[in-house]
Design a protein around this motif. Structure first.
Motif, mmCIF file in Angstrom:
data_model
loop_
_atom_site.group_PDB
_atom_site.id
_atom_site.type_symbol
_atom_site.label_atom_id
_atom_site.label_comp_id
_atom_site.label_asym_id
_atom_site.label_seq_id
_atom_site.Cartn_x
_atom_site.Cartn_y
_atom_site.Cartn_z
ATOM 1 N N SER A 54 100.739 -34.740 180.470
ATOM 2 C CA SER A 54 100.877 -33.722 179.424
ATOM 3 C C SER A 54 99.803 -33.800 178.349
ATOM 4 O O SER A 54 99.321 -32.782 177.866
ATOM 5 N N LYS A 55 99.399 -35.008 177.952
ATOM 6 C CA LYS A 55 98.387 -35.123 176.896
ATOM 7 C C LYS A 55 96.971 -34.937 177.428
ATOM 8 O O LYS A 55 96.035 -34.709 176.649
ATOM 9 N N ASN A 108 96.532 -32.503 179.537
ATOM 10 C CA ASN A 108 96.588 -31.070 179.866
ATOM 11 C C ASN A 108 96.162 -30.798 181.305
ATOM 12 O O ASN A 108 95.427 -29.841 181.590
ATOM 13 N N ASP A 152 91.416 -26.851 182.351
ATOM 14 C CA ASP A 152 90.867 -25.659 181.708
ATOM 15 C C ASP A 152 91.881 -24.533 181.586
ATOM 16 O O ASP A 152 91.561 -23.451 181.084
ATOM 17 N N ARG A 206 98.105 -26.310 178.614
ATOM 18 C CA ARG A 206 98.253 -26.973 177.321
ATOM 19 C C ARG A 206 99.672 -27.529 177.251
ATOM 20 O O ARG A 206 100.628 -26.799 177.158
ATOM 21 N N ASP A 207 99.768 -28.837 177.348
ATOM 22 C CA ASP A 207 101.042 -29.551 177.328
ATOM 23 C C ASP A 207 101.926 -29.181 178.519
ATOM 24 O O ASP A 207 103.052 -28.713 178.346
ATOM 25 N N ASP A 210 103.913 -24.518 181.593
ATOM 26 C CA ASP A 210 102.810 -24.642 180.634
ATOM 27 C C ASP A 210 103.378 -24.403 179.237
ATOM 28 O O ASP A 210 103.268 -23.315 178.675
ATOM 29 N N GLY A 218 102.684 -25.252 176.169
ATOM 30 C CA GLY A 218 101.845 -24.838 175.051
ATOM 31 C C GLY A 218 101.407 -23.386 175.090
ATOM 32 O O GLY A 218 101.023 -22.819 174.063
ATOM 33 N N HIS A 219 101.474 -22.764 176.274
ATOM 34 C CA HIS A 219 101.094 -21.353 176.412
ATOM 35 C C HIS A 219 102.294 -20.440 176.666
ATOM 36 O O HIS A 219 102.113 -19.246 176.936
#
Length: 214
Positions: free
Chosen positions: A127-128, A130, A152, A155-156, A171, A173-174
């Motif tokens: 996770s960190k 990505n 690319d 995120r998380d 995903d 973070g998104h």
């Protein structure tokens, strides 16, 4: 629709079904993160066994199972641990320190979250970092890294599940699911409409997604 078991001063996280072993009934396996242990229950909600390996299994987070092995992510140790079902069934106090082995290499993962197995490969969300790390399953350890992907795009990333020849990644973070090929990790598409998705599962043609913010 049922409440299974009771955890005192604990933080249950990952969950999975063990196969029927030696003619016994199926068991539910739960990662008790705060108490550094795994707990098994029978289908009848009876506490079956607590499995502790304190020297290497610190903060067990998520898990996935094969017909013979159990793979667990350790969130603070940044690794993946394998436990043999035979060790779970025959374990005694003297064997407790040897009931598991680390199968990932130091530096492969950073705060590993979701983990799944598909067609001879083990996939884990770092996770960190990505990204998703793909390992080749084998008897020898550490498991070799086949490839990494998603740095690319993600995120998380927290949850992962395989369906057909694709990998679905939560995903977080998104606020979406990111879909990749399982063979080489090529990005295929995204599925929107989620709020911090963290877990994914497929069953009988349906996809189930858990969210943190709804």
């Amino acid at each position: 629709d049922e409440y299974v078991g009771q955890f005192v001063n604990s933080l249950p996280h990952g969950v999975g079904m063990m196969p029927q072993l030696n003619g016994g009934e199926p068991r539910l396996m739960v990662a008790d993160t705060r108490n550094d242990r795994l707990v098994t229950f029978t289908a009848g909600e009876k506490l079956c066994r607590e499995i502790e390996c304190p020297e290497i299994m610190v903060r067990p987070r998520t898990l996935t199972l094969t017909d013979e092995d159990l793979y667990i992510t350790s969130f603070t140790q940044n690794n993946i641990i394998r436990i043999r079902y035979d060790d779970i069934l025959t374990r005694n106090a003297e064997r407790a320190p040897n009931c598991a082995d680390v199968v990932s290499t130091e530096g492969d993962l950073w705060s590993p979250e979701g983990v799944c197995i598909h067609r001879g490969r083990l996939y884990c969300c770092s996770s960190k970092h990505n990204e998703v790390v793909s390992y080749t399953l084998q008897e020898e350890t550490p498991l070799p890294v086949k490839h990494r992907f998603g740095a690319d795009r993600l995120r998380d990333p927290t949850g992962i599940a395989a369906h057909d020849n694709e990998l679905y990644v939560a995903d977080r973070g998104h606020d979406r699911l990111a879909v990749f090929s399982s063979s080489v990790g090529t990005f295929h598409r995204e599925i929107r409409g989620f709020r911090q998705p963290v877990g994914i599962a497929f069953h009988h043609g349906r996809m189930y997604v858990s969210e943190q913010r709804r």
